[in-house]
Design an enzyme around this catalytic site. Structure first.
Site, mmCIF file in Angstrom:
data_model
loop_
_atom_site.group_PDB
_atom_site.id
_atom_site.type_symbol
_atom_site.label_atom_id
_atom_site.label_comp_id
_atom_site.label_asym_id
_atom_site.label_seq_id
_atom_site.Cartn_x
_atom_site.Cartn_y
_atom_site.Cartn_z
ATOM 1 N N GLU A 1 -6.898 4.979 7.558
ATOM 2 C CA GLU A 1 -6.471 6.152 7.315
ATOM 3 C C GLU A 1 -7.734 7.046 6.379
ATOM 4 O OE1 GLU A 1 -2.589 5.668 5.175
ATOM 5 O OE2 GLU A 1 -2.092 5.117 7.251
ATOM 6 N N LYS B 1 0.065 4.318 -0.258
ATOM 7 C CA LYS B 1 -0.569 5.451 0.241
ATOM 8 C C LYS B 1 -0.436 6.527 -0.864
ATOM 9 C CE LYS B 1 0.211 3.613 4.492
ATOM 10 N NZ LYS B 1 0.115 3.742 6.047
ATOM 11 N N SER C 1 3.066 -2.352 10.485
ATOM 12 C CA SER C 1 4.570 -2.130 10.659
ATOM 13 C C SER C 1 5.369 -3.426 10.232
ATOM 14 C CB SER C 1 5.106 -1.758 12.112
ATOM 15 O OG SER C 1 4.536 -0.313 12.111
ATOM 16 N N GLY D 1 2.342 2.358 10.354
ATOM 17 C CA GLY D 1 3.195 3.461 10.274
ATOM 18 C C GLY D 1 3.907 3.846 11.680
ATOM 19 N N ASN E 1 0.698 -0.999 0.051
ATOM 20 C CA ASN E 1 0.006 0.018 0.058
ATOM 21 C C ASN E 1 1.076 1.262 -0.072
ATOM 22 O OD1 ASN E 1 -1.950 1.983 0.235
ATOM 23 N ND2 ASN E 1 -2.262 1.388 2.760
ATOM 24 N N GLU F 1 -5.661 -4.530 10.753
ATOM 25 C CA GLU F 1 -4.688 -3.570 10.985
ATOM 26 C C GLU F 1 -4.823 -2.925 12.200
ATOM 27 O OE1 GLU F 1 -2.730 -2.675 6.971
ATOM 28 O OE2 GLU F 1 -4.389 -1.491 7.078
ATOM 29 N N HIS G 1 -9.665 1.301 4.789
ATOM 30 C CA HIS G 1 -8.395 1.587 5.696
ATOM 31 C C HIS G 1 -8.645 2.483 6.672
ATOM 32 C CE1 HIS G 1 -3.958 2.606 6.345
ATOM 33 N NE2 HIS G 1 -4.035 1.412 5.523
HETATM 34 C C1 PEP Z 1 -0.853 0.259 5.832
HETATM 35 O O1 PEP Z 1 -0.741 1.349 5.341
HETATM 36 O O2 PEP Z 1 -1.614 -0.420 5.651
HETATM 37 C C2 PEP Z 1 0.406 -0.087 6.767
HETATM 38 C C3 PEP Z 1 0.124 -1.396 7.379
HETATM 39 O O3 PEP Z 1 1.559 0.628 6.994
HETATM 40 P P1 PEP Z 1 2.717 0.432 7.510
HETATM 41 O O4 PEP Z 1 3.217 -0.979 6.990
HETATM 42 O O5 PEP Z 1 3.557 1.349 7.418
HETATM 43 O O6 PEP Z 1 2.405 0.220 9.156
#
Ligand code: PEP
Length: 322
Positions: free
Chosen positions: A167, A83, A277, A241, A81, A235, A165
């Site tokens: 975000e 973003k 992460s 992040g 992803n 998630e 998601h």
């Molecule tokens: C994500 O954007 O879904 C995500 C898991 O980001 P990160 O791996 O940076 O935590």
């Protein structure tokens, strides 16, 4: 440039995408009126050319591929992803690096920013990496400035769309009901859906993580969905992040809870990805957790070496499971 096209380029069409292979490197986009494919003469607007690979692609609507992303007997799904990253030049280099590798037992999906979809699809054509949209609107068309319809994603080569998601839930106030309507729109357009769920830190500390995720599942997953068209991503919001990864016990408990929820709805075959992460250094441990069907990767997907390291862990997990 058109001379190069006329003399040296070979067209091939596959569902959702038209590819033109050029014998000489070309480095710009040029307008075309018509191209000939197996399906007949078609009008196209623009053709992208890629100096690095000598390949090119056109934005042209072709019949959507109705085969599910998961109709290929795949063990582990690893999705990148991006973003709202990176600049196009870096994106192009990253896709070339992704395309250089493949991983047994792993299906890779790239969710690039929407304007890059066609170009990334072209760069990854012929590899085991599919492209998908990061979001779609719940309507098929209309007065929705700045939005993208699921059918448009499909026309640009997407096979799947990421929905819900955290975000988007935070930045755009998207709730479960909206996610479910978007999912229905995506399915109608022939796309598979990857729906994200996950609790905040406050909710986890209050002991309500499982209840929160269950409510999200109830509200976001359309009733009666075909299991072969659905992927879930758990998630935890506090792990996205932040560099904080959930512990394997926490991941195991939540994935088991989600699996129970799925089983009650005849959706037991739906893969549950973990996201938050994920890095090459923790991927083996995460993929070793029962009910983890893959990973949704944000930050680490922006470095080819890190993403490939995670995919290598996915291939080890797939080999161990087969
Ligand atoms: C994500 O954007 O879904 C995500 C898991 O980001 P990160 O791996 O940076 O935590």
């Amino acid at each position: 440039m058109p001379e190069c096209y006329a003399r040296s380029c070979k067209l091939s069409a596959r569902p959702g995408q038209l590819t033109i292979s050029c014998a000489v490197p070309v480095s710009a986009a040029w307008p075309l009126q018509m191209v000939e494919t197996d399906g007949g003469i078609r009008a196209v607007d623009w053709v992208w050319c890629d100096a690095a690979s000598g390949r090119a692609g056109a934005m042209v609507p072709l019949p959507a591929d109705t085969q599910s992303v998961r109709g290929r007997g795949i063990e582990v799904i690893i999705a990148a992803n991006w973003k709202m990253n990176p600049p196009l030049a870096d994106a192009a280099a990253l896709a070339v690096a992704y395309a250089a590798d493949s991983f047994d037992g792993v299906t890779r999906i790239l969710f690039p920013p929407a304007p890059y979809l066609v170009q990334m699809g072209v760069r990854l054509d012929g590899t085991d990496m599919l492209v998908g949209g990061q979001d779609c609107h719940h309507n098929a068309s209309g007065a929705h400035t700045g939005d993208v319809a699921a059918g448009m994603l499909a026309d640009c080569g997407a096979r799947v769309v990421l929905l819900g998601h955290s975000e988007r839930r935070a930045d755009h106030g998207e709730d479960d009901a909206l996610v479910a309507t978007k999912a229905a729109a995506a399915l109608s357009a022939g796309l598979d859906v990857m729906i994200c769920v996950g609790e905040t830190l406050d909710q986890r500390e209050a002991g309500s993580a499982e209840a929160v995720v269950t409510v999200q599942l109830e509200g976001s997953v359309p009733a009666g969905i075909d299991a072969s068209r659905l992927m879930l991503a758990y998630e935890p919001v506090w792990a996205i992040g932040t560099g904080k990864v959930a512990g394997v016990e926490e991941i195991a408990a939540m994935h088991a809870a989600i699996q129970r929820w799925l089983a009650k709805r005849d959706l037991a075959s739906v893969p549950i990805l973990y996201g938050g992460s994920v890095k090459p250094g923790n991927a083996d441990a995460i993929f070793g957790v029962p009910d983890v069907g893959g990973a949704l990767v944000g930050g680490a997907s922006l470095k080819a070496e890190d993403f490939n390291g995670i995919c290598s862990a996915g291939a080890r997990a797939a080999a161990a499971r087969s």
